[in-house]
Write an enzyme that holds these catalytic residues in place. Structure first.
Site, PDB file in Angstrom:
ATOM      1  N   LEU A  88      18.300  16.076  34.640  1.00  0.00           N
ATOM      2  CA  LEU A  88      18.167  17.539  34.497  1.00  0.00           C
ATOM      3  C   LEU A  88      17.875  17.804  33.050  1.00  0.00           C
ATOM      4  O   LEU A  88      18.411  17.438  32.067  1.00  0.00           O
ATOM      5  CB  LEU A  88      19.590  18.487  34.755  1.00  0.00           C
ATOM      6  CG  LEU A  88      19.888  18.834  36.132  1.00  0.00           C
ATOM      7  CD1 LEU A  88      21.180  19.758  36.195  1.00  0.00           C
ATOM      8  CD2 LEU A  88      18.495  20.001  36.535  1.00  0.00           C
ATOM      9  N   GLU A 108      23.594  28.338  40.033  1.00  0.00           N
ATOM     10  CA  GLU A 108      25.083  27.651  40.443  1.00  0.00           C
ATOM     11  C   GLU A 108      25.608  27.359  39.278  1.00  0.00           C
ATOM     12  O   GLU A 108      24.958  27.009  38.257  1.00  0.00           O
ATOM     13  CB  GLU A 108      25.063  26.778  41.567  1.00  0.00           C
ATOM     14  CG  GLU A 108      24.265  25.262  41.130  1.00  0.00           C
ATOM     15  CD  GLU A 108      24.215  24.439  42.172  1.00  0.00           C
ATOM     16  OE1 GLU A 108      24.336  24.866  43.592  1.00  0.00           O
ATOM     17  OE2 GLU A 108      23.907  23.414  41.842  1.00  0.00           O
ATOM     18  N   LYS A 167      27.155  24.888  36.349  1.00  0.00           N
ATOM     19  CA  LYS A 167      26.785  23.453  35.856  1.00  0.00           C
ATOM     20  C   LYS A 167      28.326  22.936  35.603  1.00  0.00           C
ATOM     21  O   LYS A 167      28.879  23.298  34.433  1.00  0.00           O
ATOM     22  CB  LYS A 167      25.811  23.523  34.730  1.00  0.00           C
ATOM     23  CG  LYS A 167      25.709  21.869  34.368  1.00  0.00           C
ATOM     24  CD  LYS A 167      24.457  21.578  33.392  1.00  0.00           C
ATOM     25  CE  LYS A 167      24.351  20.061  33.150  1.00  0.00           C
ATOM     26  NZ  LYS A 167      25.567  19.555  32.423  1.00  0.00           N
ATOM     27  N   ASP A 184      31.130  20.487  34.439  1.00  0.00           N
ATOM     28  CA  ASP A 184      31.344  19.391  33.247  1.00  0.00           C
ATOM     29  C   ASP A 184      31.940  18.210  34.171  1.00  0.00           C
ATOM     30  O   ASP A 184      33.207  18.110  33.676  1.00  0.00           O
ATOM     31  CB  ASP A 184      31.744  19.926  32.273  1.00  0.00           C
ATOM     32  CG  ASP A 184      31.331  19.137  31.059  1.00  0.00           C
ATOM     33  OD1 ASP A 184      30.536  18.330  31.121  1.00  0.00           O
ATOM     34  OD2 ASP A 184      31.844  19.573  29.947  1.00  0.00           O
ATOM     35  N   ARG A 219      26.370   7.821  38.898  1.00  0.00           N
ATOM     36  CA  ARG A 219      24.738   7.917  38.824  1.00  0.00           C
ATOM     37  C   ARG A 219      24.213   6.711  38.123  1.00  0.00           C
ATOM     38  O   ARG A 219      23.128   6.184  38.563  1.00  0.00           O
ATOM     39  CB  ARG A 219      24.329   9.127  37.874  1.00  0.00           C
ATOM     40  CG  ARG A 219      23.041   9.243  37.871  1.00  0.00           C
ATOM     41  CD  ARG A 219      22.732  10.875  37.254  1.00  0.00           C
ATOM     42  NE  ARG A 219      21.305  10.826  36.754  1.00  0.00           N
ATOM     43  CZ  ARG A 219      20.916  10.310  35.766  1.00  0.00           C
ATOM     44  NH1 ARG A 219      21.455   9.519  34.901  1.00  0.00           N
ATOM     45  NH2 ARG A 219      19.589  10.420  35.673  1.00  0.00           N
ATOM     46  N   GLU A 240      28.872  16.753  42.014  1.00  0.00           N
ATOM     47  CA  GLU A 240      29.661  16.379  40.779  1.00  0.00           C
ATOM     48  C   GLU A 240      31.212  16.413  41.052  1.00  0.00           C
ATOM     49  O   GLU A 240      31.857  16.969  41.600  1.00  0.00           O
ATOM     50  CB  GLU A 240      29.507  17.604  40.000  1.00  0.00           C
ATOM     51  CG  GLU A 240      29.563  17.484  38.441  1.00  0.00           C
ATOM     52  CD  GLU A 240      28.469  16.984  37.748  1.00  0.00           C
ATOM     53  OE1 GLU A 240      27.419  16.418  38.554  1.00  0.00           O
ATOM     54  OE2 GLU A 240      28.494  16.599  36.587  1.00  0.00           O
ATOM     55  N   TYR A 248      32.122  18.914  44.043  1.00  0.00           N
ATOM     56  CA  TYR A 248      31.097  19.954  44.526  1.00  0.00           C
ATOM     57  C   TYR A 248      29.894  19.366  44.774  1.00  0.00           C
ATOM     58  O   TYR A 248      29.254  18.516  44.008  1.00  0.00           O
ATOM     59  CB  TYR A 248      31.045  21.327  43.665  1.00  0.00           C
ATOM     60  CG  TYR A 248      31.997  22.205  43.790  1.00  0.00           C
ATOM     61  CD1 TYR A 248      32.979  22.419  45.043  1.00  0.00           C
ATOM     62  CD2 TYR A 248      32.579  22.926  42.653  1.00  0.00           C
ATOM     63  CE1 TYR A 248      34.026  23.438  45.045  1.00  0.00           C
ATOM     64  CE2 TYR A 248      33.385  23.841  42.632  1.00  0.00           C
ATOM     65  CZ  TYR A 248      34.245  24.032  43.847  1.00  0.00           C
ATOM     66  OH  TYR A 248      35.431  24.921  43.867  1.00  0.00           O
ATOM     67  N   LYS A 270      22.391  25.889  29.101  1.00  0.00           N
ATOM     68  CA  LYS A 270      23.329  25.436  28.717  1.00  0.00           C
ATOM     69  C   LYS A 270      24.190  26.821  28.157  1.00  0.00           C
ATOM     70  O   LYS A 270      23.554  27.555  27.454  1.00  0.00           O
ATOM     71  CB  LYS A 270      23.236  24.175  27.640  1.00  0.00           C
ATOM     72  CG  LYS A 270      22.783  23.076  28.378  1.00  0.00           C
ATOM     73  CD  LYS A 270      23.940  22.353  29.344  1.00  0.00           C
ATOM     74  CE  LYS A 270      24.812  21.527  28.403  1.00  0.00           C
ATOM     75  NZ  LYS A 270      24.423  20.272  27.987  1.00  0.00           N
ATOM     76  N   CYS A 296      63.264  22.392   6.592  1.00  0.00           N
ATOM     77  CA  CYS A 296      62.367  23.242   7.136  1.00  0.00           C
ATOM     78  C   CYS A 296      61.616  24.106   5.993  1.00  0.00           C
ATOM     79  O   CYS A 296      62.133  24.733   5.028  1.00  0.00           O
ATOM     80  CB  CYS A 296      63.370  24.253   7.792  1.00  0.00           C
ATOM     81  SG  CYS A 296      62.524  26.021   8.553  1.00  0.00           S
ATOM     82  N   CYS A 355      63.265  28.176   5.598  1.00  0.00           N
ATOM     83  CA  CYS A 355      64.542  28.217   5.238  1.00  0.00           C
ATOM     84  C   CYS A 355      65.229  27.253   4.308  1.00  0.00           C
ATOM     85  O   CYS A 355      66.210  27.302   3.937  1.00  0.00           O
ATOM     86  CB  CYS A 355      65.552  28.856   6.265  1.00  0.00           C
ATOM     87  SG  CYS A 355      65.896  27.484   7.429  1.00  0.00           S
ATOM     88  N   CYS A 371      63.972  22.778  13.317  1.00  0.00           N
ATOM     89  CA  CYS A 371      65.103  23.348  11.990  1.00  0.00           C
ATOM     90  C   CYS A 371      66.373  23.857  12.808  1.00  0.00           C
ATOM     91  O   CYS A 371      66.473  24.449  13.696  1.00  0.00           O
ATOM     92  CB  CYS A 371      64.428  24.679  11.694  1.00  0.00           C
ATOM     93  SG  CYS A 371      65.695  25.598  10.705  1.00  0.00           S
ATOM     94  N   CYS A 416      67.574  30.911  10.234  1.00  0.00           N
ATOM     95  CA  CYS A 416      66.334  30.649   9.251  1.00  0.00           C
ATOM     96  C   CYS A 416      65.427  31.941   9.702  1.00  0.00           C
ATOM     97  O   CYS A 416      65.166  32.385  10.712  1.00  0.00           O
ATOM     98  CB  CYS A 416      65.640  29.576  10.086  1.00  0.00           C
ATOM     99  SG  CYS A 416      63.971  29.287   9.428  1.00  0.00           S
TER     100      CYS A 416
HETATM  101  O1  D41 Z   1      27.023  20.916  38.365  1.00  0.00           O
HETATM  102  C1  D41 Z   1      26.289  20.214  37.927  1.00  0.00           C
HETATM  103  N1  D41 Z   1      26.668  19.349  36.888  1.00  0.00           N
HETATM  104  C2  D41 Z   1      24.823  19.835  38.584  1.00  0.00           C
HETATM  105  C3  D41 Z   1      23.986  18.686  38.199  1.00  0.00           C
HETATM  106  C4  D41 Z   1      24.489  20.833  39.868  1.00  0.00           C
HETATM  107  N2  D41 Z   1      25.077  21.943  39.771  1.00  0.00           N
HETATM  108  N3  D41 Z   1      23.213  20.435  39.911  1.00  0.00           N
HETATM  109  C5  D41 Z   1      22.547  19.423  39.875  1.00  0.00           C
HETATM  110  N4  D41 Z   1      21.412  19.192  40.381  1.00  0.00           N
HETATM  111  C6  D41 Z   1      20.630  18.055  39.986  1.00  0.00           C
HETATM  112  C7  D41 Z   1      19.474  18.001  40.658  1.00  0.00           C
HETATM  113  C8  D41 Z   1      18.197  19.230  40.587  1.00  0.00           C
HETATM  114  C9  D41 Z   1      18.511  16.704  39.931  1.00  0.00           C
HETATM  115  C10 D41 Z   1      19.488  17.701  42.164  1.00  0.00           C
HETATM  116  C11 D41 Z   1      23.068  18.532  38.895  1.00  0.00           C
HETATM  117  C12 D41 Z   1      22.177  17.226  38.461  1.00  0.00           C
HETATM  118  N5  D41 Z   1      21.003  17.149  39.199  1.00  0.00           N
HETATM  119  C13 D41 Z   1      22.498  16.223  37.711  1.00  0.00           C
HETATM  120  N6  D41 Z   1      23.807  15.832  37.258  1.00  0.00           N
HETATM  121  C14 D41 Z   1      23.736  14.942  36.465  1.00  0.00           C
HETATM  122  C15 D41 Z   1      22.605  14.427  36.281  1.00  0.00           C
HETATM  123  C16 D41 Z   1      21.833  15.299  36.950  1.00  0.00           C
END
Ligand code: D41
Length: 685
Positions: free
Chosen positions: A86, A117, A119, A121, A140, A176, A226, A317, A412, A415, A430, A436
């Site tokens: 991505l 949606e 992203k 981590d 991956r 993920e 998810y 991001k 401490c 005191c 302490c 104190c």
């Molecule tokens: O939630 C995520 N980290 C997330 C990662 C997401 N919600 N959608 C994603 N969609 C893709 C594609 C568009 C390539 C199907 C992704 C990732 N890729 C992704 N995560 C790590 C590398 C790519």
């Protein structure tokens, strides 16, 4: 040895089916169908059959959720379709440039739907289902070849072994894997207590838990997933767009993030991004941005990909929750119970939108383990409503001289009293408890706090000032302050009006409840819930004073350690004098109706849902509090929910509750003290 008969075979199959069905209700529908004990019983029956007849054991047996044998290495697997990566953008302008490119390539600027949606981590994973059965799971890797983590993935409760409904002969589901903040906190707390390595963040924890050759370790870590994409899929099964695909995933029983939304206009995606940025701390998991995807697969096909990154998707991001800065000093703070906490003074730095100047190091063992020294560059992290912490030291590039190792104090810093570490304890303390000044100050702040004696207007700053000017030393002094009104009104910035208001509030606070009073005393390990349970168990103070260890540990929520703290506190003559003096000053409470079983806990049997962000405590604290009072804290709202407690920016759960006619309280009901909420709820039921 018994023989493996057809009857035993069908018995095992039946057990598997029943357990799968219960798993589905429990994890997917959030609606347990049988008590845990009964589930465990069925589970053990199946386990026992499988150990007698190993040929019965199938890789998709529910017993495999606890993890199979240890592997020697991860084997490599090739994805049927490559896993794309991505691209990133960091501003609205860059995101709009992405949209322009999409419009240009599609040759139109209208009628392009986008899906947005969170992203997550975590780690991207691919699941291969053949005839609806989970056959293989892989990381991956480089996008073409990943590592086989099938046995580890099988321990994740969210991920079905078998898809439901009309399923394709073959499908690669991408998603993920992550660790929720709750699971992360719980895991690190356990690690800390056992003096084991803690993980720096949920992402590392998820990666570390999945990449375990021993799947039993993975099984003990609570991972989630998810789904967010598709690789190979048999012809005739792909819906028109991504939003529709997620609906299909859900129908198959796959976990899907509930926050995703489809928009007709890209500008709405940017609004969505801003909203989620503000709401990010409400979520039960960490996100580091928003992913925008062109919704229609036909459009995605036209757009294609460049060097393994699709032109139809981009990650927007958020500002990072982890940043580096330098340590300007290390201070030692003394808390209410005398605990000494090392705190790093930092060069001010913006972390996830907030300027941070101090970060906790938790305790001296952690300080030693992380080897933080003055002058070091460190990674600082602020996630959720968690206080900023130093995660690790960034090694210097050149071999520059570092400052000396920070020494654990033996006296401490406030005191000058003796500092001790009790056997088996991590924290330094302490000894001069309540003598104190630092502890006294923290103790007094706690005593007057809203959830304790609830002295309105007596905040931390005012407590500090009254102590510094010699007006108060102990809680008892608060109740004789009215004798010094003439001195008080001379203090700059106070004045007659505010002094009278304060004196009134102090007077009013005397009419309290036993639970509040016990909490206000600041006995170690006696939090709000424990105090409330002590109050209903003993009914009055004399009963508690007379209780021996054996009696104390029968109180719900009181274990042997808490019992010792309570007994030690009550055995101290100074504390006995304090109790007498407070009562002599007119602190009173209504007699509490006594109860002594779990079913009689004030909130027993009530299902409560917490949502939104609370300002006076963390979600975990709120949860512990409610659970200590007998409530079940659940994740989703149903007709059977007793009430929803909604903090700031509560979203769909609040709306759901309102639609179902379930009572919704805002945080003020909660922070008004546990007593307040018990009253409200009891009244209702
Ligand atoms: O939630 C995520 N980290 C997330 C990662 C997401 N919600 N959608 C994603 N969609 C893709 C594609 C568009 C390539 C199907 C992704 C990732 N890729 C992704 N995560 C790590 C590398 C790519």
């Amino acid at each position: 040895m018994f023989e493996l008969t057809d009857q035993i075979k069908s018995e095992a199959a039946e057990l598997r089916k029943v357990l799968d069905a219960h798993n589905h209700s429990y994890y997917k529908l959030n609606n347990p169908t049988i008590p845990d004990a009964e589930y465990d019983d069925l589970f053990r029956q199946l386990q026992s059959l499988e150990s007698q007849f190993p040929e019965l054991l199938t890789p998709d047996s529910p017993t495999q959720r606890v993890g199979g044998p240890v592997l020697e290495a991860f084997s490599k697997v090739e994805h049927l379709q490559p896993m794309l990566s991505l691209g990133n953008v960091f501003s609205d302008e860059e995101a709009e440039a992405f949209e322009s490119r999409v419009c240009q390539r599609l040759g139109r600027s209208e009628g392009i739907a986008y899906f947005a949606e969170p992203k997550l981590d975590g780690l991207a994973i691919s699941l291969l289902y053949r005839e609806g059965k989970l056959e293989r799971a892989a990381t991956r890797g480089d996008g073409r070849v990943g590592e086989d983590v099938t046995v580890q993935i099988r321990t994740i409760k969210d991920i079905p072994y078998t898809l439901r409904g009309r399923v394709p002969p073959l499908v690669e589901v991408r998603g993920e894997v992550f660790m929720s903040l709750d699971a992360f906190e719980a895991m690190n707390q356990k690690a800390r207590a056992a003096n084991e390595k803690v993980f720096a963040n949920p992402r590392n924890a998820a990666a570390g838990s999945l990449r375990q050759l021993d799947p039993k370790v993975t099984a003990q870590r609570k991972l989630s997933m998810y789904c967010h994409g598709i690789g190979e899929i048999s012809e005739g099964f792909l819906p028109e767009g991504y939003g529709a695909l997620l609906t299909v995933f859900k129908a198959w029983g796959l976990p899907v993030c509930p926050e995703g939304k489809c928009f007709d206009r890209f500008s709405e995606c940017l609004v969505y991004c801003q909203t989620l940025l503000e709401r990010r701390h409400e979520l039960e998991y960490e996100i580091d941005g928003i992913v925008y995807k062109v919704d229609r697969f036909a459009d995605q096909g036209i757009l294609g990909a460049v060097s393994r990154a699709p032109r139809w998707a981009i990650a927007h991001k958020f500002p990072p929750v982890e940043v580096t800065t330098s340590v300007q000093g290390i201070d030692v703070q003394v808390g209410r119970t005398g605990a000494l906490t090392p705190v790093a003074r930092l060069e001010p730095v913006n972390v996830a939108g907030v300027v941070v100047t101090n970060a906790t190091l938790h305790n001296f063992q952690e300080l030693e383990a992380k080897d933080v020294r003055i002058g070091d560059r460190v990674v600082v992290r602020r996630a959720g409503d968690v206080i900023p912490e130093v995660v690790r030291v960034v090694p210097a590039e050149k071999s520059t001289e570092r400052a000396a190792v920070f020494q654990e104090p033996d006296i401490c810093p406030v005191c000058g009293g003796r500092v001790v570490r009790a056997p088996g304890e991590v924290v330094l303390r302490c000894e001069g408890q309540l003598r104190c000044p630092a502890q006294r100050k923290e103790g007094l702040k706690h005593f007057s706090a809203r959830r304790a004696m609830n002295i309105e207007g007596l905040g931390d700053k005012l407590v500090e000032m009254l102590i510094e000017r010699g007006f108060i030393k102990s809680p008892v002094d608060l109740f004789t302050l009215h004798d010094r009104r003439s001195e008080l009104i001379k203090i700059k910035g106070l004045g007659a009006k505010s002094v009278d208001k304060l004196l009134d509030a102090i007077e009013r606070s005397k009419q309290t409840t036993l639970a509040r009073f016990l909490f206000a005393l600041g006995i170690r390990e006696v939090g709000e819930a424990t105090a409330a349970n002590l109050a209903v168990f003993f009914g009055d103070l004399d009963g508690l004073k007379a209780a021996d260890h054996q009696t104390l540990i029968t109180v719900p929520d009181v274990g042997p350690i808490v019992a010792v703290h309570i007994r030690n506190w009550l055995a101290d003559e100074k504390n006995q004098a304090l109790l007498d003096a407070l009562q002599a000053q007119g602190v009173v409470w209504p007699v509490v109706e006594k109860t002594d079983t779990k079913e009689d806990l004030p909130l027993a049997g009530m299902a409560i849902v917490l949502t939104g962000s609370l300002s006076s405590m963390t979600r975990d604290e709120a949860k512990a509090l409610l659970m200590g009072l007998g409530a079940r804290v659940t994740g989703s709202v149903s007709k059977r929910t007793a009430c929803v407690i909604a903090g700031e920016k509560a979203g769909s759960k609040r709306a759901n509750a309102e639609a179902l006619g379930v009572a919704v309280y805002d945080e003020s009901a909660f922070t008004g003290g546990i007593s307040a909420i018990i009253e409200q709820l009891k009244h209702k039921s």
